[in-house]
Every structure is written in C-alpha cells, then in structure tokens.
Design an enzyme around this catalytic site. Structure first.
Site, mmCIF file in Angstrom:
data_model
loop_
_atom_site.group_PDB
_atom_site.id
_atom_site.type_symbol
_atom_site.label_atom_id
_atom_site.label_comp_id
_atom_site.label_asym_id
_atom_site.label_seq_id
_atom_site.Cartn_x
_atom_site.Cartn_y
_atom_site.Cartn_z
ATOM 1 C CE LYS A 142 -41.627 -5.440 166.263
ATOM 2 N NZ LYS A 142 -43.029 -5.415 165.838
ATOM 3 C CG ASN A 143 -42.671 -2.453 163.610
ATOM 4 O OD1 ASN A 143 -42.713 -3.678 163.715
ATOM 5 N ND2 ASN A 143 -43.150 -1.630 164.528
ATOM 6 C CB CYS A 176 -54.002 -7.831 169.111
ATOM 7 S SG CYS A 176 -52.496 -6.969 169.470
ATOM 8 N NE ARG A 180 -52.150 -3.664 166.610
ATOM 9 C CZ ARG A 180 -50.915 -4.145 166.642
ATOM 10 N NH1 ARG A 180 -50.552 -5.017 167.527
ATOM 11 N NH2 ARG A 180 -50.034 -3.727 165.754
ATOM 12 C CG ASP A 217 -44.454 0.664 168.704
ATOM 13 O OD1 ASP A 217 -45.553 0.302 169.167
ATOM 14 O OD2 ASP A 217 -44.125 0.493 167.518
ATOM 15 N NE ARG A 249 -44.476 -10.786 168.693
ATOM 16 C CZ ARG A 249 -45.708 -10.388 168.431
ATOM 17 N NH1 ARG A 249 -46.632 -10.508 169.350
ATOM 18 N NH2 ARG A 249 -46.026 -9.884 167.270
HETATM 19 N N1 EPU Z 1 -56.811 0.713 162.619
HETATM 20 C C1 EPU Z 1 -58.112 0.541 162.236
HETATM 21 N N2 EPU Z 1 -58.378 -0.155 161.085
HETATM 22 C C2 EPU Z 1 -57.397 -0.670 160.305
HETATM 23 C C3 EPU Z 1 -56.062 -0.481 160.692
HETATM 24 C C4 EPU Z 1 -55.784 0.213 161.864
HETATM 25 O O1 EPU Z 1 -59.030 0.982 162.927
HETATM 26 O O2 EPU Z 1 -57.705 -1.277 159.277
HETATM 27 C C5 EPU Z 1 -56.501 1.461 163.850
HETATM 28 C C6 EPU Z 1 -55.804 0.603 164.904
HETATM 29 O O3 EPU Z 1 -56.728 -0.126 165.684
HETATM 30 C C7 EPU Z 1 -55.068 1.658 165.716
HETATM 31 C C8 EPU Z 1 -54.667 2.685 164.644
HETATM 32 O O4 EPU Z 1 -55.533 2.443 163.541
HETATM 33 O O5 EPU Z 1 -55.939 2.264 166.629
HETATM 34 C C9 EPU Z 1 -53.242 2.626 164.177
HETATM 35 O O6 EPU Z 1 -52.879 1.286 163.928
HETATM 36 P P1 EPU Z 1 -51.870 0.861 162.781
HETATM 37 O O7 EPU Z 1 -52.625 0.168 161.708
HETATM 38 O O8 EPU Z 1 -51.018 2.012 162.394
HETATM 39 O O9 EPU Z 1 -50.991 -0.222 163.557
HETATM 40 P P2 EPU Z 1 -50.305 -1.459 162.876
HETATM 41 O O10 EPU Z 1 -49.958 -1.130 161.479
HETATM 42 O O11 EPU Z 1 -51.089 -2.675 163.159
HETATM 43 C C10 EPU Z 1 -47.832 -0.777 163.383
HETATM 44 C C11 EPU Z 1 -46.681 -1.394 164.117
HETATM 45 C C12 EPU Z 1 -46.962 -1.384 165.615
HETATM 46 C C13 EPU Z 1 -47.146 0.073 166.032
HETATM 47 C C14 EPU Z 1 -48.271 0.725 165.221
HETATM 48 C C15 EPU Z 1 -48.452 2.201 165.504
HETATM 49 C C16 EPU Z 1 -45.833 -2.953 162.490
HETATM 50 C C17 EPU Z 1 -45.610 -4.362 162.087
HETATM 51 N N3 EPU Z 1 -46.489 -2.751 163.639
HETATM 52 O O12 EPU Z 1 -48.976 -1.570 163.714
HETATM 53 O O13 EPU Z 1 -45.820 -1.917 166.259
HETATM 54 O O14 EPU Z 1 -47.472 0.139 167.399
HETATM 55 O O15 EPU Z 1 -47.997 0.568 163.806
HETATM 56 O O16 EPU Z 1 -47.288 2.894 165.259
HETATM 57 O O17 EPU Z 1 -45.391 -2.042 161.812
HETATM 58 C C18 EPU Z 1 -44.636 -2.928 168.019
HETATM 59 O O18 EPU Z 1 -43.625 -2.920 167.293
HETATM 60 O O19 EPU Z 1 -44.570 -3.182 169.258
HETATM 61 C C19 EPU Z 1 -45.925 -2.613 167.442
HETATM 62 C C20 EPU Z 1 -47.073 -2.936 168.034
#
Ligand code: EPU
Length: 417
Positions: free
Chosen positions: A22-23, A116, A121, A304, A396
C-alpha cells in the site's frame, strides 16, 4: 457495515501470497501526475486507500484503466490542481499529490489532512522543504495553497525522517532546476520503490534507501512500466499470525530483506522461520517467549507492526515492554485487547504487557488500520468467539486479510450489521 467474526483456536496451515505494498503504491500513483502519457503499473493492491487516491487523482483529470489486474494511468488531460477536504480527510497520504502537482503545474491546493487517529501527524516538514525549493506557501480556509514559477534544487535537512515527506520532496525535485539534497531522509523500502519508478521515468535520483537522497533535476520525464514491491507489513502480519496460532504457514512472494527487524523479534519469541527464495516458512512454537520492542524508522522495528506484535505478547510467557517512538497515540488497540483479557499497562509511549498465555473472545471495535489487524490476530488466538466492528479500517490497507486467513484454515467470516 461489515463486521468480522472469528472462532479462535485453529492453528493456521497452508500457503498465502503477499499483495503489493500500500505505502509504495500510494506515492507511485501520485508520481504519475508528473508527466503525461500512459504509465503501466503491476501489483497494485485492491484496497480502499488505493481507491481513495484514485478518486483524488481522477478529480484532477487522471484517467485509469484496468486490464487483467494491470493498471494504466494517464494524466494527459490534467485539469485541476485541488485535492478537496471531502477526500483528503479520509486519508492523510493524499498530501502526496502536493509535490508532483507543484512540479507539473507550478501550483496546488491541498486540504490540510486534519486530525488522525494515531497522533497529530503534522506536514510542516513537507512544507518547509518545498519553501526551501522556492515554493510560496500559504494556508487559506483549511487548504495549503502552494505555487512556484520554477522550483529550484535546495539542501534540505529533516528534523525527523518522514516517509511521505521524503517522497513528496523527491517528486517535487525531479524536474527542479539544479540539485536537491535530502538529508536525514526516510530509508523505508517504499521510498526506494518510488525512486525506482521515478528513475524509470527519466529522473536522476541517487541514494534512496540511505539517509541522503540526491536528486538532480531533469527537463523531461516519460511514462514507464513498474511493478510495486510486496507489502512487508502484510508479510509481517502473516508471520505473526503463524506465531499466535502456533501454526505453519508459507508466505509467498516476500521481500525478505525488508523484514529483518520483524523476523529477528519473532525468532526471539521462539518461533521458527525458514527462508526459501522469496518465500518464508513460519512455524509457531507452543511456548511463546516475551520480547521487548521499540518502534524505529527503517531498518528498525516498524510502527506499523507494533499493534500486531502486542497481540502476540498478550499470550506470551512473561512480560514485554513495547515502546512506540513514532506516533504518540498508537495504543488505541490496548483497551480492546484488555476487553479480551489482556493485562497491559500504558505509561506514556510505553506499554507493559504481562503475558497471560491466553486471550478470550469478545466483541471489540477497530480504531485504525493496524489496530484492526491486531484484533484479528488476537481473535485467531482467543478462546471462543470474537466480533470485530468498524472493519472498514482493515479494508484500507489489507487486501482480503480475512479471506486469506480463511484459506489457511481459520474460522473467520464477515457479516453485515
Ligand atoms: N512528522 C512531523 N512533521 C512532518 C512529517 C512527519 O513532525 O512534516 C512526524 C510525524 O508526526 C511522526 C514522524 O514524523 O511522528 C514520522 O512520520 P512520517 O511522516 O514518516 O509518517 P507518514 O509519512 O505520515 C508513513 C506511512 C505510515 C507509517 C509511517 C511511519 C504512508 C502512506 N504512510 O506515514 O503508514 O506508519 O510512515 O513508518 O506511507 C499505515 O500504513 O498504517 C501507516 C500509518
């Protein structure tokens, strides 16, 4: 709405094949915005999140065709620049259209994803990076409004490695003027798969999978054929299902190297896992040892998989400390596991699980995607009947998890309510 019903206690047996990630599929679909022509994508999983991103892209003018499981994506007739609130609010990953729209059109309007279930996030790091590349960004009526005459390469340092942030900036940078360095970048396999797709389109990206990704802007991109990698979290969920039911499962089509941290922890619990090419053969053990985990960015133990591993620890012999370091509110499965008899104490970002050797079936409610998978696993191991409501969360991100588990002998089915 559907609910899932499980009569627990059957050891899994047989073979199952992992679907596309998915990701990886989400950013790759968004990357098709970068250039016209027809992209061909193999191994796109059939998931609700994928349908949501397709709706967002269709709303921008992207056309899709499916033929024998192969998806063709064409953005020749792009006519919009907006990802509306109604669609974005259901899936945070919608923010992944921001980078490619800015690159292709020089403008984008994306609704802020909002709250969320698993934590605040924010997307501040995405926006900071785009500003450094010359984008003008404002927040208007709940929307991020971004524009740029021409993006230019920049040196960007992420305070925290962010997966979608790294992906968004990679997509913005591929046609920017000059070179972009992303430091402290996310190293997840899904980032590497996106880089492979973009390089196939003619981009020049080096270092994906390390903490420094360098993107040298190119003038033109072209459509490409790409196969999405296998879902490491789905594979990890089946490994844990074998452990929790003390079963024997062959998990086919894995990317074993992506699963190291998960395999290592499961081996520590006493189960056996054998590698046979791209298959993993997992044999659960009668007694399950307690193991501590701490979630970390890749290659560490993935957040995850935290909820699913916690389900396993509930029936282990001994105490396990589970530390969640990525998201501040990712323990919502705990109160549901407690309804099934689990002994868990939360203190901030850590949960102490006192393994009790067993769980008992109960009516429970899914709260997010991975929490749903955790409850399914708990139900497989529990004595008696478990009913899980709100399983739309599961749909999802897992392609037919209940169907695949049923094919492995579980007593699991859906009913409407
Ligand atoms: N963060 C910030 N600022 C930002 C972006 C992130 O503070 O601008 C923080 C987040 O709050 C968190 C950390 O950085 O504490 C890491 O978050 P990240 O941005 O890596 O998460 P994401 O990109 O929103 C993706 C996956 C998630 C997975 C996380 C961590 C996708 C579409 N989603 O989310 O997947 O948990 O990386 O590996 O790629 C899931 O599949 O169930 C899922 C939630």
């Amino acid at each position: 709405m559907d609910k899932i019903i499980i009569e627990g206690g059957t050891p899994l047996a047989g073979a199952v094949t992992v679907s596309g990630a998915k990701n990886a599929a989400l950013p790759i679909l968004c990357s098709c915005l970068l250039t016209g022509g027809s992209h061909t994508l193999h191994n796109i999983p059939a998931l609700r999140d994928i349908r949501t991103i397709q709706e967002i892209l269709a709303n921008l003018g992207v056309a899709f065709e499916v033929h024998e499981g192969v998806l063709t994506v064409n953005s020749d007739n792009l006519h919009g620049d907006t990802a509306p609130y109604q669609l974005v609010k259901t899936m945070r990953a919608s923010v992944l259209v921001l980078g490619p729209l800015l690159s292709r059109l020089g403008k984008a309007r994306i609704s802020l994803p909002g709250g969320c279930a698993i934590g605040a996030r924010p997307i501040d790091l995405h926006l900071k990076g785009l500003s450094a590349m010359g984008a003008r960004i404002s927040l208007e009526h709940g929307y991020v409004v971004a524009s740029a005459d021409k993006l230019r390469g920049a040196d960007i340092f992420f305070d925290i490695p962010t997966v979608t942030g790294t992906e968004n900036l990679m997509m913005a940078a591929v046609t920017a003027e000059g070179r972009t360095n992303l430091r402290n970048a996310a190293k997840e396999p899904e980032v590497v798969d996106l880089a492979a797709m973009l390089n196939g389109m003619g981009a020049h990206i080096e270092g994906a999978g390390t903490d420094t990704v360098t993107i040298t802007g190119v003038k033109d991109l072209h459509p490409v054929t790409h196969t999405i990698i296998a879902d490491r979290i789905e594979a990890g969920t089946f490994l844990t299902a074998a452990a929790i039911t003390k079963g024997n499962v062959r998990i086919q089509g894995c990317r074993v190297d992506d699963l190291e941290a998960i395999i290592e922890k499961l081996l520590d619990t006493g189960m056996e896992i054998r590698r046979e090419g791209a298959d993993l053969v997992a044999q659960g053990n009668d007694s399950i040892k307690s193991v501590d985990i701490k979630t970390m960015p890749f290659p560490g133990f993935p957040t995850d998989m935290q909820a699913q591993f916690m389900a396993l620890m509930c029936i282990a012999d001994g105490w396990s400390m589970i530390r969640e370091t990525i998201f501040e509110n990712r323990f919502m499965h705990v109160s549901e596991l407690q309804r099934m008899g689990a002994d868990i104490e939360i203190n901030g970002g850590q949960a102490l699980v006192r393994g009790k050797g067993k769980l008992s079936g109960a009516p429970v409610m899914a709260t997010d995607l991975r929490a749903s998978a955790c409850l399914v696993l708990a139900g497989l191991a529990a004595e008696g009947r478990t009913e899980i409501t709100r399983v739309y969360h599961l749909d999802r991100g897992y392609q037919d998890l209940d169907g695949k588990l049923a094919s492995l002998g579980s007593k699991i089915w859906r009913e409407q309510y």
